[in-house]
Motif scaffolding. Sequence first.
Motif, PDB file in Angstrom:
ATOM      1  N   ASN A  70       0.818  -1.214   0.000  1.00  0.00           N
ATOM      2  CA  ASN A  70       0.000   0.000   0.000  1.00  0.00           C
ATOM      3  C   ASN A  70       0.851   1.264   0.000  1.00  0.00           C
ATOM      4  O   ASN A  70       2.082   1.213  -0.028  1.00  0.00           O
ATOM      5  N   GLN A  74       3.328  -0.696   3.350  1.00  0.00           N
ATOM      6  CA  GLN A  74       3.087  -1.869   4.180  1.00  0.00           C
ATOM      7  C   GLN A  74       2.684  -3.033   3.291  1.00  0.00           C
ATOM      8  O   GLN A  74       2.075  -2.836   2.244  1.00  0.00           O
ATOM      9  N   LEU A  75       3.007  -4.197   3.784  1.00  0.00           N
ATOM     10  CA  LEU A  75       2.814  -5.393   2.979  1.00  0.00           C
ATOM     11  C   LEU A  75       1.630  -6.180   3.522  1.00  0.00           C
ATOM     12  O   LEU A  75       1.530  -6.438   4.722  1.00  0.00           O
ATOM     13  N   LEU A  76       0.724  -6.539   2.615  1.00  0.00           N
ATOM     14  CA  LEU A  76      -0.408  -7.351   3.015  1.00  0.00           C
ATOM     15  C   LEU A  76      -0.399  -8.610   2.151  1.00  0.00           C
ATOM     16  O   LEU A  76      -0.560  -8.544   0.936  1.00  0.00           O
ATOM     17  N   GLN A  80      -3.082 -10.797   5.413  1.00  0.00           N
ATOM     18  CA  GLN A  80      -2.364 -10.607   6.665  1.00  0.00           C
ATOM     19  C   GLN A  80      -1.216  -9.634   6.476  1.00  0.00           C
ATOM     20  O   GLN A  80      -0.504  -9.709   5.470  1.00  0.00           O
ATOM     21  N   ALA A  81      -1.038  -8.756   7.446  1.00  0.00           N
ATOM     22  CA  ALA A  81       0.109  -7.854   7.388  1.00  0.00           C
ATOM     23  C   ALA A  81       1.374  -8.669   7.616  1.00  0.00           C
ATOM     24  O   ALA A  81       1.369  -9.639   8.362  1.00  0.00           O
ATOM     25  N   GLU A  83       5.946  -8.595   7.582  1.00  0.00           N
ATOM     26  CA  GLU A  83       7.215  -7.904   7.453  1.00  0.00           C
ATOM     27  C   GLU A  83       7.936  -8.444   6.215  1.00  0.00           C
ATOM     28  O   GLU A  83       7.793  -9.627   5.887  1.00  0.00           O
TER      29      GLU A  83
END
Lengths: 184, 157
Positions: A70, A74-76, A80-81, A83
């Motif tokens: 996004n 941030q990574l989805l 689920q988020a 790292e």
Amino acid sequence: MAKRSSRNRMSNEINAGSMADIAFLLLIFFLVTTVIAEDKGVLVKLPPWSEEPPENMKLNTRNVYSVLVNAQNQLLVRGQAMEIKEFKSHTIEFITNPQKREDLSEAPTKALVSLKNDRGTNYATYLEVYNELKAAYNEIWEDQAKKRFGRPLEDLNKTQREEISSSFPLVISEAEPTKFGEEK
Amino acid sequence: MSKFHKKQGNANPTISTASLPDIVFMLLFFFMVVTKMRDTELKVAVNTPQASELTKLEKKSLVNFIFIGRPTLKFQDEYGTKPRIQLGDKFSTPEDIPLFLEKHKVTVSEGFKDRIITSLKVDGNVTMGIVSDVKTSLRKAGQIKINYSAKKRDRTK
């Protein structure tokens, strides 16, 4: 007449001893200024453009590895988020599915990576995610090369490589980015 | 035996340096040929990100470059600080890409036209919006082989 005799006495060779010095000087100049251009990068094949909207393929959701980056970088991953550090091992697990889990891909040939980003996503983050995806596949391929042929991937011939990459095909589908976070 | 003994004693033990310039010139020419002076002035600041899965670009003549980044200090008065595309040596928009590709294509010999790669040299600190526009434009122009230029780093464990 006297002049001529003096000329004869002089050796009529140009002293070439300093030639080496001059050449060295030039050589060192070029050595210092040369930057052997290193052009390396992540090779990507874009899907060809078509005016018609793509067909609505019925895909089993367990085979789709949806990755969203996004505008806040941030990574989805599959809702689920995550790292970036865990991303590669998670991808490998999804593709190979060693424990034959119900929620991961049926088979590596059926797995599909769907990558989506916002217009406001940082390019460095996007490339890192893309790079991790490629790294995951490269790792799988290297692993398979050892398992099947007992040799590292770079020592395999073309048919052997194709055998591996066709049983673990890298399919990344990129959706049109959403408009979030566009720089004004 | 006498053949070998003849010269001993009065030989002058200096090495001829006459061929030294030749050797050095050879090296010099090698470097002159290999050296590529940067032919396009960069008007945008490009600091490519790092990546581990890199592919080398083999044939320079088959590669064209698109730079994306913020204008350098010199051009900020005129063009602002918003990321811009540079094609060749001028600022451009995504609409200029097809013509740019076509201009490069005519310099490539017939058999190699499908092996042209576009190298995107994009600053890491740019948002994906402008990159997506370029990608779309490339796809529309039929140029689907691209290369995100990056610096080498080790693969993460």
